[in-house]
Motif scaffolding. Structure first.
Motif, PDB file in Angstrom:
ATOM      1  N   ASP A 186       0.831  -1.271   0.149  1.00 47.57           N
ATOM      2  CA  ASP A 186      -0.022  -0.028   0.023  1.00 47.57           C
ATOM      3  C   ASP A 186       0.986   1.157   0.127  1.00 47.57           C
ATOM      4  O   ASP A 186       0.684   2.316  -0.681  1.00 47.57           O
ATOM      5  CB  ASP A 186      -1.042  -0.075   1.265  1.00 47.57           C
ATOM      6  CG  ASP A 186      -1.994   1.273   1.028  1.00 47.57           C
ATOM      7  OD1 ASP A 186      -2.477   1.513   0.046  1.00 47.57           O
ATOM      8  OD2 ASP A 186      -2.178   1.673   2.135  1.00 47.57           O
ATOM      9  N   ALA A 187       1.824   1.268   0.830  1.00 45.71           N
ATOM     10  CA  ALA A 187       2.720   2.536   0.944  1.00 45.71           C
ATOM     11  C   ALA A 187       3.514   2.632  -0.473  1.00 45.71           C
ATOM     12  O   ALA A 187       3.486   3.628  -0.792  1.00 45.71           O
ATOM     13  CB  ALA A 187       3.806   2.271   1.805  1.00 45.71           C
ATOM     14  N   THR A 219       1.077   3.609  -3.161  1.00 46.38           N
ATOM     15  CA  THR A 219       0.580   5.081  -3.181  1.00 46.38           C
ATOM     16  C   THR A 219       1.506   6.204  -3.545  1.00 46.38           C
ATOM     17  O   THR A 219       1.345   7.105  -4.412  1.00 46.38           O
ATOM     18  CB  THR A 219       0.130   5.257  -1.754  1.00 46.38           C
ATOM     19  OG1 THR A 219      -0.936   4.286  -1.355  1.00 46.38           O
ATOM     20  CG2 THR A 219      -0.705   6.625  -1.609  1.00 46.38           C
ATOM     21  N   CYS A 220       2.851   5.663  -3.424  1.00 46.62           N
ATOM     22  CA  CYS A 220       4.059   6.643  -3.850  1.00 46.62           C
ATOM     23  C   CYS A 220       4.011   6.482  -5.222  1.00 46.62           C
ATOM     24  O   CYS A 220       4.038   7.597  -6.233  1.00 46.62           O
ATOM     25  CB  CYS A 220       5.445   6.077  -3.315  1.00 46.62           C
ATOM     26  SG  CYS A 220       5.605   6.663  -1.664  1.00 46.62           S
ATOM     27  N   ASP A 221       3.609   5.344  -5.870  1.00 45.44           N
ATOM     28  CA  ASP A 221       3.726   5.296  -7.415  1.00 45.44           C
ATOM     29  C   ASP A 221       2.593   6.221  -7.926  1.00 45.44           C
ATOM     30  O   ASP A 221       2.491   6.920  -9.114  1.00 45.44           O
ATOM     31  CB  ASP A 221       3.376   3.923  -7.740  1.00 45.44           C
ATOM     32  CG  ASP A 221       3.551   3.652  -9.198  1.00 45.44           C
ATOM     33  OD1 ASP A 221       4.502   4.278  -9.958  1.00 45.44           O
ATOM     34  OD2 ASP A 221       2.787   2.582  -9.806  1.00 45.44           O
ATOM     35  N   GLU A 222       1.195   6.008  -7.156  1.00 46.90           N
ATOM     36  CA  GLU A 222       0.157   6.732  -7.411  1.00 46.90           C
ATOM     37  C   GLU A 222       0.391   8.315  -7.334  1.00 46.90           C
ATOM     38  O   GLU A 222      -0.145   9.215  -8.264  1.00 46.90           O
ATOM     39  CB  GLU A 222      -1.067   6.413  -6.605  1.00 46.90           C
ATOM     40  CG  GLU A 222      -2.249   7.077  -7.121  1.00 46.90           C
ATOM     41  CD  GLU A 222      -3.619   6.688  -5.931  1.00 46.90           C
ATOM     42  OE1 GLU A 222      -4.522   7.418  -6.081  1.00 46.90           O
ATOM     43  OE2 GLU A 222      -3.282   5.957  -5.024  1.00 46.90           O
ATOM     44  N   ALA A 223       1.198   8.620  -6.623  1.00 49.29           N
ATOM     45  CA  ALA A 223       1.539  10.339  -6.420  1.00 49.29           C
ATOM     46  C   ALA A 223       2.346  10.613  -7.539  1.00 49.29           C
ATOM     47  O   ALA A 223       2.068  11.537  -8.131  1.00 49.29           O
ATOM     48  CB  ALA A 223       2.011  10.270  -5.107  1.00 49.29           C
ATOM     49  N   VAL A 231      -2.425  12.773  -2.571  1.00 41.12           N
ATOM     50  CA  VAL A 231      -2.195  11.467  -2.745  1.00 41.12           C
ATOM     51  C   VAL A 231      -0.757  11.179  -1.923  1.00 41.12           C
ATOM     52  O   VAL A 231      -0.664  10.220  -1.296  1.00 41.12           O
ATOM     53  CB  VAL A 231      -1.789  10.878  -4.364  1.00 41.12           C
ATOM     54  CG1 VAL A 231      -1.269   9.678  -4.430  1.00 41.12           C
ATOM     55  CG2 VAL A 231      -3.113  11.096  -5.236  1.00 41.12           C
ATOM     56  N   ARG A 256      -1.711  10.701   1.522  1.00 48.01           N
ATOM     57  CA  ARG A 256      -2.072   9.293   1.712  1.00 48.01           C
ATOM     58  C   ARG A 256      -0.811   8.527   1.892  1.00 48.01           C
ATOM     59  O   ARG A 256      -0.922   7.609   2.787  1.00 48.01           O
ATOM     60  CB  ARG A 256      -3.074   9.002   0.678  1.00 48.01           C
ATOM     61  CG  ARG A 256      -3.616   7.544   1.087  1.00 48.01           C
ATOM     62  CD  ARG A 256      -4.883   7.461   0.199  1.00 48.01           C
ATOM     63  NE  ARG A 256      -5.167   7.919  -0.964  1.00 48.01           N
ATOM     64  CZ  ARG A 256      -4.639   7.421  -2.159  1.00 48.01           C
ATOM     65  NH1 ARG A 256      -4.197   6.437  -2.260  1.00 48.01           N
ATOM     66  NH2 ARG A 256      -5.106   8.034  -3.339  1.00 48.01           N
ATOM     67  N   ALA A 257       0.237   8.677   1.036  1.00 49.43           N
ATOM     68  CA  ALA A 257       1.121   7.887   0.977  1.00 49.43           C
ATOM     69  C   ALA A 257       1.888   7.901   2.194  1.00 49.43           C
ATOM     70  O   ALA A 257       2.690   7.184   2.770  1.00 49.43           O
ATOM     71  CB  ALA A 257       2.282   8.082  -0.102  1.00 49.43           C
ATOM     72  N   ALA A 302       0.146   5.657   4.759  1.00 51.08           N
ATOM     73  CA  ALA A 302       0.334   4.384   4.484  1.00 51.08           C
ATOM     74  C   ALA A 302       1.733   4.165   4.877  1.00 51.08           C
ATOM     75  O   ALA A 302       2.041   2.847   5.531  1.00 51.08           O
ATOM     76  CB  ALA A 302       0.202   4.186   2.977  1.00 51.08           C
TER      77      ALA A 302
END
Length: 183
Positions: free
Chosen positions: A29-30, A33-37, A132, A135-136, A139
């Motif tokens: 998840d962590a 979420t960095c990838d999503e950011a 995002v 959120r990272a 996470a």
């Protein structure tokens, strides 16, 4: 190299060094979420390609560095506890963000009210990326005490930078900020 491997079809993935974990693992998840950011930053920046303003090249270079470092943060989070981190984040990266925050904030009007995210599509994208990154950060905190504290500081500072960068883009492109009014 094939894009698909079928190794994740049953809900597991590999961390760096090959350790298999559930795709619901806090580490996944962590770093996910960095990838999503990172993708959200890229989306925001894609709206700047046709725009021209003084300082754009410098800002884009800063974001190229940020996206690289954010990739390394994800790799660090994908490294199982007790294993060597290949790209360990260190304080100079945090200090660089602080310098950029100070540099770009100096060109902005002081904040007197909360502002609503928006304005130019690039700025709106950077505001979204900021959320995002927050959120990272949450996470990464959930991963546990073995997370490099500099990773947490970097993510915290990155969200601050994204806020300032979004305001900077709106200012440079002549887009007024939408102020939150108490109603």
């Amino acid at each position: 190299m094939k894009i698909y491997t079928r190794t994740g079809d049953k809900g597991q993935t590999s961390l760096i060094y090959g350790k298999r974990v559930s795709k619901t693992d806090p580490l996944v998840d962590a770093y996910g979420t960095c990838d999503e950011a990172n993708s959200a930053i890229g989306l925001g920046l894609s709206h700047l390609h046709q725009e021209f303003f003084d300082g754009k090249d410098e800002l884009m270079a800063a974001f190229r560095r940020i996206q690289t470092v954010l990739f390394h943060v994800g790799a660090e989070l994908a490294t199982p506890e007790g294993k060597e981190v290949k790209w360990k984040l260190e304080k100079p990266e945090i200090e660089q963000l602080e310098q950029w925050i100070d540099r770009y904030d100096a060109e902005l009007a002081p904040l007197k009210n909360f502002i609503l995210p928006g304005g130019h599509p690039a700025a709106a994208g950077l505001h979204y990326a900021r959320t995002v990154v927050r959120r990272a950060e949450r996470a990464a905190i959930l991963v546990g005490d073995h997370v490099n504290p500099d990773v947490l500081a970097y993510l915290n500072r990155l969200s601050d930078f994204l806020f300032v960068a979004a305001r900077y883009v709106n200012t440079k492109l002549g887009r007024p900020e939408d102020v939150l009014h108490a109603e």
